[in-house]
Design a protein around this motif. Structure first.
Motif, PDB file in Angstrom:
ATOM      1  N   GLN A  23      -2.039   1.876  14.959  1.00  0.00           N
ATOM      2  CA  GLN A  23      -1.683   3.056  14.018  1.00  0.00           C
ATOM      3  C   GLN A  23      -2.766   3.499  13.170  1.00  0.00           C
ATOM      4  N   HIS A  24      -2.990   4.601  12.842  1.00  0.00           N
ATOM      5  CA  HIS A  24      -4.187   5.303  12.081  1.00  0.00           C
ATOM      6  C   HIS A  24      -3.473   5.358  10.537  1.00  0.00           C
ATOM      7  N   LEU A  25      -4.528   5.361   9.679  1.00  0.00           N
ATOM      8  CA  LEU A  25      -3.988   5.629   8.187  1.00  0.00           C
ATOM      9  C   LEU A  25      -3.957   7.154   8.083  1.00  0.00           C
ATOM     10  N   ASP A  26      -2.970   7.541   7.211  1.00  0.00           N
ATOM     11  CA  ASP A  26      -3.031   8.928   6.398  1.00  0.00           C
ATOM     12  C   ASP A  26      -3.873   8.923   5.342  1.00  0.00           C
ATOM     13  N   GLU A  27      -4.256  10.243   4.939  1.00  0.00           N
ATOM     14  CA  GLU A  27      -4.933  10.396   3.592  1.00  0.00           C
ATOM     15  C   GLU A  27      -4.072   9.748   2.503  1.00  0.00           C
ATOM     16  N   MET A  28      -2.710   9.851   2.363  1.00  0.00           N
ATOM     17  CA  MET A  28      -2.163   9.205   1.178  1.00  0.00           C
ATOM     18  C   MET A  28      -2.371   7.656   1.065  1.00  0.00           C
ATOM     19  N   ALA A  29      -1.992   7.212   2.099  1.00  0.00           N
ATOM     20  CA  ALA A  29      -2.543   5.685   2.365  1.00  0.00           C
ATOM     21  C   ALA A  29      -4.020   5.072   1.886  1.00  0.00           C
ATOM     22  N   CYS A  30      -5.033   6.057   2.366  1.00  0.00           N
ATOM     23  CA  CYS A  30      -6.352   5.642   1.840  1.00  0.00           C
ATOM     24  C   CYS A  30      -6.689   6.223   0.362  1.00  0.00           C
ATOM     25  N   LEU A  31      -6.025   7.225  -0.086  1.00  0.00           N
ATOM     26  CA  LEU A  31      -6.025   7.450  -1.403  1.00  0.00           C
ATOM     27  C   LEU A  31      -5.449   6.189  -2.387  1.00  0.00           C
ATOM     28  N   LEU A  32      -4.308   5.887  -2.055  1.00  0.00           N
ATOM     29  CA  LEU A  32      -3.867   4.850  -2.780  1.00  0.00           C
ATOM     30  C   LEU A  32      -4.467   3.507  -2.744  1.00  0.00           C
ATOM     31  N   TYR A  33      -5.189   3.201  -1.697  1.00  0.00           N
ATOM     32  CA  TYR A  33      -6.117   2.113  -1.458  1.00  0.00           C
ATOM     33  C   TYR A  33      -7.217   2.222  -2.418  1.00  0.00           C
ATOM     34  N   ILE A  34      -7.808   3.430  -2.601  1.00  0.00           N
ATOM     35  CA  ILE A  34      -8.963   3.519  -3.212  1.00  0.00           C
ATOM     36  C   ILE A  34      -8.795   3.524  -4.689  1.00  0.00           C
ATOM     37  N   GLU A  35      -7.542   3.960  -5.122  1.00  0.00           N
ATOM     38  CA  GLU A  35      -7.291   3.927  -6.386  1.00  0.00           C
ATOM     39  C   GLU A  35      -6.565   2.684  -6.773  1.00  0.00           C
ATOM     40  N   ARG A  36      -6.479   1.570  -5.795  1.00  0.00           N
ATOM     41  CA  ARG A  36      -5.964   0.365  -6.109  1.00  0.00           C
ATOM     42  C   ARG A  36      -4.456   0.476  -6.730  1.00  0.00           C
ATOM     43  N   GLN A  37      -3.664   1.168  -6.095  1.00  0.00           N
ATOM     44  CA  GLN A  37      -2.315   1.353  -6.130  1.00  0.00           C
ATOM     45  C   GLN A  37      -1.340   0.739  -5.240  1.00  0.00           C
ATOM     46  N   LEU A  38      -1.915   0.170  -4.408  1.00  0.00           N
ATOM     47  CA  LEU A  38      -1.182  -0.584  -3.079  1.00  0.00           C
ATOM     48  C   LEU A  38      -0.714  -2.128  -3.619  1.00  0.00           C
ATOM     49  N   ASP A  39       0.288  -2.617  -3.136  1.00  0.00           N
ATOM     50  CA  ASP A  39       0.460  -3.987  -3.603  1.00  0.00           C
ATOM     51  C   ASP A  39      -0.399  -4.878  -2.458  1.00  0.00           C
ATOM     52  N   ARG A  40      -0.466  -5.944  -2.770  1.00  0.00           N
ATOM     53  CA  ARG A  40      -1.262  -7.171  -2.202  1.00  0.00           C
ATOM     54  C   ARG A  40      -1.185  -7.104  -0.707  1.00  0.00           C
ATOM     55  N   GLY A  41       0.103  -6.931  -0.334  1.00  0.00           N
ATOM     56  CA  GLY A  41       0.177  -7.315   1.169  1.00  0.00           C
ATOM     57  C   GLY A  41      -0.215  -5.998   2.038  1.00  0.00           C
ATOM     58  N   ARG A  42       0.120  -4.770   1.383  1.00  0.00           N
ATOM     59  CA  ARG A  42      -0.099  -3.314   2.041  1.00  0.00           C
ATOM     60  C   ARG A  42      -1.588  -3.341   2.055  1.00  0.00           C
ATOM     61  N   ALA A  43      -2.534  -3.528   0.865  1.00  0.00           N
ATOM     62  CA  ALA A  43      -3.742  -3.542   0.699  1.00  0.00           C
ATOM     63  C   ALA A  43      -4.527  -4.457   1.952  1.00  0.00           C
ATOM     64  N   GLN A  44      -4.038  -5.722   2.027  1.00  0.00           N
ATOM     65  CA  GLN A  44      -4.673  -6.536   3.053  1.00  0.00           C
ATOM     66  C   GLN A  44      -4.437  -5.809   4.409  1.00  0.00           C
ATOM     67  N   GLU A  45      -3.318  -5.281   4.690  1.00  0.00           N
ATOM     68  CA  GLU A  45      -3.281  -4.551   6.086  1.00  0.00           C
ATOM     69  C   GLU A  45      -4.206  -3.329   6.091  1.00  0.00           C
ATOM     70  N   VAL A  46      -4.454  -2.725   5.153  1.00  0.00           N
ATOM     71  CA  VAL A  46      -5.222  -1.578   5.349  1.00  0.00           C
ATOM     72  C   VAL A  46      -6.697  -2.043   5.415  1.00  0.00           C
ATOM     73  N   SER A  47      -7.152  -2.968   4.659  1.00  0.00           N
ATOM     74  CA  SER A  47      -8.588  -3.542   4.708  1.00  0.00           C
ATOM     75  C   SER A  47      -8.736  -4.270   6.110  1.00  0.00           C
ATOM     76  N   ALA A  48      -7.546  -4.784   6.674  1.00  0.00           N
ATOM     77  CA  ALA A  48      -7.708  -5.481   7.953  1.00  0.00           C
ATOM     78  C   ALA A  48      -8.045  -4.211   8.856  1.00  0.00           C
ATOM     79  N   HIS A  49      -7.273  -3.264   8.892  1.00  0.00           N
ATOM     80  CA  HIS A  49      -7.363  -2.176   9.894  1.00  0.00           C
ATOM     81  C   HIS A  49      -8.522  -1.345   9.774  1.00  0.00           C
ATOM     82  N   THR A  50      -9.210  -1.269   8.662  1.00  0.00           N
ATOM     83  CA  THR A  50     -10.142  -0.296   8.697  1.00  0.00           C
ATOM     84  C   THR A  50     -11.552  -1.227   8.997  1.00  0.00           C
ATOM     85  N   GLN A  51     -11.554  -2.592   9.319  1.00  0.00           N
ATOM     86  CA  GLN A  51     -12.577  -3.480  10.013  1.00  0.00           C
ATOM     87  C   GLN A  51     -12.270  -3.047  11.662  1.00  0.00           C
ATOM     88  N   GLU A  52     -11.262  -2.576  12.055  1.00  0.00           N
ATOM     89  CA  GLU A  52     -11.233  -2.340  13.450  1.00  0.00           C
ATOM     90  C   GLU A  52     -11.380  -1.026  13.884  1.00  0.00           C
TER      91      GLU A  52
END
Length: 578
Positions: A23-52
């Protein structure tokens, strides 16, 4: 598919990774990740996904770059550059060629004016006094009027160089190689030191005499040069070489076939000197015969009626009394000068007063520049009338030449800044940026302005630190001019807006330097403005040097825009795991 099935927040994709749909990220999810507004579990998933996923990693980098630019724009304190100034800036950037051509032309004009007004006349005067360019070099180095033992100096420099290189080699290898290599370097250093000590001491060939009272008796002949260090010195014999005097008082009554170089309180020449007399004394009296020239820096110079100088006399004195005979020219800078003897050549003088008595016989043209007209006796014999120029002390701001030289200096500063900004662009930008830190710049500027020359003088007191001390002093002096340039660059940025490109920064520097130099010409306060600018800019340059040589800490952050995988205990957005 529900949001629970798609935790990344984007639409389902058809890219296969490891046997499952990615599954690909949308702009809102990236923006929330950059602004550090995601909870810990969701942020780990985004970080792991961008590595692949390369596509999502590219999207995340682009949004992070846009976020930084937006944040910088929101934090900018200065207002945007007005449109008319921006258009002027663009036109000035396109027409910089004629500006630099004008600066080079003014600089060349300044060099020519400096040479024709100051250097060339002095060269002519020194040549007439026996100090031509070739003879001056020959005097200082090869003939050794101020230091005859040149071969001894070479030997001393060789010894110091070998010992210094050996010490540096020992320090270098001791820290960077293993113990065996360090021991080998120590042995080689010892060989260098022993070889240097075994070199032939040619300095012993000079005759050196010390004591409270030193005397060269009548009938005694000294072959070669003699160096005398004492309180009282008397030379009645013959010296077949040069005489170097470092005494309180000295009397040269014998025959010196070379030069007499004296650093004394009182010197009296009653004998014959075949060479020159170079005197740095409190008072000098010549009653004997000097075949060549006399150069004197003293308070009182007396040439008695029996004294004779075959060449020229150059005197820097408070009082000059010339009753004897001078075979060539007379050049003097004296507060009070009295001429009662004979001068066969030209006379050039400057001082407060000039008295020419009736016994004078002056065979050449006379030029005098002073505060009072010369007092000439009616029975004095002059070959030509006196060319007198009265010195009028008036404020320099009332002279037109002062402003011409200010224009030349502005062009020189701009040219100097152009060269420095091209040779050291990054360091120049850092120095200009540090000018805005007013407190640290002024404080460090005061410390460097007064501390560096004192440290340079202390270093010059040692033989090993002589080169370091002289180099440091010249660098400090050049920094005073560089300081005015970096302050001018900041003033230009205040007027035309900030920039990070080198050529627009040079243009702002030119505008700012003109303004700073104009402020330094204001009567009564211009000197204080210049002093403050030098302190300010010197501190900024020193601060840039300090920060550049600071060690880089080990905790270097990752490259911008590259997401770093989160650890198991990482907290995002301030949420603390249970």
């Amino acid at each position: 598919m529900s949001d629970k099935d798609n935790p990344l927040g984007g639409p389902p994709g058809d890219v296969q990774a490891g046997g499952r749909a990615m599954q690909h990220l949308d702009e809102m999810a990236c923006l929330l990740y950059i602004e550090r507004q995601l909870d810990r579990g969701r942020a780990q998933e985004v970080s792991a996904h961008t590595q692949e996923c390369n596509e999502c990693r590219t999207l995340l980098r682009a949004m992070e770059r846009e976020s930084r630019l937006l944040t910088r724009a929101m934090l900018e304190e200065d207002e945007a550059l007005p449109l008319r100034l921006a258009q002027f800036q663009e036109r000035a950037r396109k027409s910089l060629q004629w500006i630099w051509g004008l600066a080079f032309g003014l600089a060349a004009t300044g060099v020519y004016a400096l040479y024709t007004d100051y250097i060339a006349p002095w060269q002519d005067q020194l040549a007439k006094a026996g100090f031509g360019s070739t003879s001056m070099l020959n005097l200082l180095i090869f003939q050794g009027a101020f230091w005859k033992g040149w071969q001894s100096v070479n030997t001393l420099l060789e010894v110091v160089a070998m010992l210094t290189l050996g010490g540096f080699g020992l320090a270098f290898f001791r820290r960077r190689l293993r113990r065996g290599s360090a021991a080998l370097a120590l042995v080689l250093t010892g060989f260098c030191a022993v070889g240097a000590l075994l070199m032939p001491p040619t300095a012993l060939a000079q005759n050196v005499r010390k004591g409270d009272t030193t005397e060269v008796r009548s009938g005694e002949t000294i072959k070669g040069d003699i160096f005398i260090f004492s309180h009282h010195t008397r030379i009645d014999g013959t010296v077949d070489g040069d005489v170097y005097l470092f005494t309180q008082d000295a009397n040269v009554g014998g025959h010196v076939k070379g030069d007499v170089i004296a650093f004394t309180q009182s010197l009296r020449v009653t004998g014959d000197v075949d060479g020159n007399v170079r005197s740095f004394t409190n008072n000098l009296t010549v009653t004997g015969n000097v075949t060549r020239n006399v150069l004197a820096f003293q308070e009182i110079l007396n040439l008695d009626p029996s004294g004779k100088v075959g060449g020229s006399v150059t005197a820097f004195a408070q009082s000059l009394n010339l009753d004897g005979q001078v075979g060539r020219n007379l050049l003097f800078f004296a507060q009070h000068a009295t001429l009662s003897g004979a001068v066969d050549g030209k006379i050039d003088g400057r001082g407060e007063s000039l008295r020419i008595n009736g016994s004078s016989k002056l065979g050449g043209p006379i030029h005098f520049e002073g505060e009072n007209a010369p007092d000439v006796a009616s029975d004095a014999k002059l070959a030509s009338p006196i060319d007198f120029h009265k010195v009028v002390h008036k404020p320099k701001y009332e002279e037109g030449g002062y402003y011409v030289w200010q224009v030349i200096w502005i062009a020189a500063f701009v040219l100097f800044g152009l060269v420095l900004f091209q040779v050291m662009p990054i360091f120049s930008k850092e120095a200009v940026a540090n000018v805005e830190h007013y407190g640290p710049s002024f404080g460090l500027g005061v410390l460097v302005f007064f501390g560096v020359p004192i440290a340079a003088l202390i270093a010059c007191a040692t033989v090993v630190g002589l080169f370091i001390g002289i180099s440091t002093f010249f660098l400090w002096y050049a920094t005073l001019y560089y300081a005015q340039i970096v302050v001018g660059a900041l003033v230009g940025q205040w007027l035309l807006g900030r920039t990070t490109e080198i050529w627009p920064l040079i243009g702002r520097m030119a505008v700012g330097v003109i303004i700073v130099r104009l402020c330094t010409t204001v009567p009564h306060v211009g000197g204080w403005v210049k002093f403050g600018v030098m302190l300010w800019g010197t501190g900024a340059i020193s601060l840039a040097l300090y920060r550049r040589f600071q060690p880089i800490s080990a905790g270097i952050p990752g490259a911008p825009g590259v997401p770093t995988p989160l650890g198991p205990n990482t907290t995002i957005g301030g949420a603390v795991p249970a």
